[in-house]
Design an enzyme around this catalytic site. Structure first.
Site, PDB file in Angstrom:
ATOM      1  CG  ASN A 112      -2.534  -1.676   0.948  1.00  0.00           C
ATOM      2  OD1 ASN A 112      -2.486  -0.619  -0.049  1.00  0.00           O
ATOM      3  ND2 ASN A 112      -1.719  -1.789   2.327  1.00  0.00           N
TER       4      ASN A 112
ATOM      5  N   GLY B 118      -5.145 -11.527   1.692  1.00  0.00           N
ATOM      6  CA  GLY B 118      -3.706 -11.276   1.271  1.00  0.00           C
ATOM      7  C   GLY B 118      -2.120 -11.652   0.123  1.00  0.00           C
TER       8      GLY B 118
ATOM      9  CG  ASP C  45       0.393  -8.598   2.715  1.00  0.00           C
ATOM     10  OD1 ASP C  45      -0.504  -9.179   1.664  1.00  0.00           O
ATOM     11  OD2 ASP C  45       0.314  -8.050   3.148  1.00  0.00           O
ATOM     12  NE  ARG C  46      -3.219 -12.480   6.717  1.00  0.00           N
ATOM     13  CZ  ARG C  46      -3.725 -12.305   7.446  1.00  0.00           C
ATOM     14  NH1 ARG C  46      -5.124 -12.119   7.039  1.00  0.00           N
ATOM     15  NH2 ARG C  46      -4.178 -13.378   7.972  1.00  0.00           N
TER      16      ARG C  46
ATOM     17  CG  ASP D  17       4.347  -8.052   7.569  1.00  0.00           C
ATOM     18  OD1 ASP D  17       4.491  -6.919   7.221  1.00  0.00           O
ATOM     19  OD2 ASP D  17       4.170  -8.358   6.368  1.00  0.00           O
TER      20      ASP D  17
ATOM     21  CB  THR E 159      -0.304  -0.666   5.537  1.00  0.00           C
ATOM     22  OG1 THR E 159       0.910   0.199   4.671  1.00  0.00           O
ATOM     23  CG2 THR E 159      -1.051   1.048   5.434  1.00  0.00           C
TER      24      THR E 159
END
Length: 165
Positions: free
Chosen positions: A10, A94, A96-97, A117, A120
């Site tokens: 983000n 997500g 990223d996860r 993590d 944001t």
């Protein structure tokens, strides 16, 4: 083989440059142009894209002309993985996860692992037995917490992030 990995977040784009299985470089880029400079300098054979900020198709199209090998768009609901995705709604997960879970399973094979993590958002996720992603929790990161406390309370000032965070 040289692989460029891009984590489109983000706020920033984090990247890693791998030669075979060895991470050779990692940094943060602010723009597509900066990523283009990394591609020109690093000359990757392949690219792996993961994004929580939106679709990756335009990134993939831009990179296609510069990279001779595959451009893999990491999508939690459809990308084949070396671990089982035990998340109840993978289409809402997500990238990223799930990417972090794959990395944790590779670093800690056969072991339960808690991933934290902080960006944001602050995410805590669980990989069971080194082979099954179970999910976890997601909460506002520090900047969002500061903003919320200032906005939704009568007397708390807006705090700034320390420069090291």
């Amino acid at each position: 083989m040289r692989t460029l990995t891009l984590d489109i977040g983000n706020t920033t784009v984090k990247y890693g440059c791998f030669e075979d299985d060895v991470l050779r470089e990692t940094a943060i880029a602010q723009t597509k142009e900066q990523v283009g400079e990394v591609v020109q300098r690093w000359k990757p054979t392949h690219v792996i894209l993961a994004s929580v900020a939106g679709p990756t198709d335009t990134w993939a199209a831009d990179l296609c002309a510069q990279v001779p090998g595959r451009i893999v768009e990491f999508k939690p609901a459809s990308t084949p993985l070396p671990i089982r995705n035990g998340y109840a709604t993978p289409q809402t997960l997500g990238a990223d996860r799930l990417a972090a879970a794959v990395g944790a399973a590779w670093l800690r094979p056969g072991r339960d692992t808690l991933i934290i993590d902080a960006g944001t958002a602050i995410k805590c996720d669980w990989v069971e037995g080194g082979h099954t992603f179970r999910g976890g929790s997601i909460a506002p990161g520090l900047r969002l917490r500061f903003q919320a406390l200032h906005t939704f309370t009568g007397r708390l000032p807006l705090l700034e992030m320390p420069p090291t965070c």
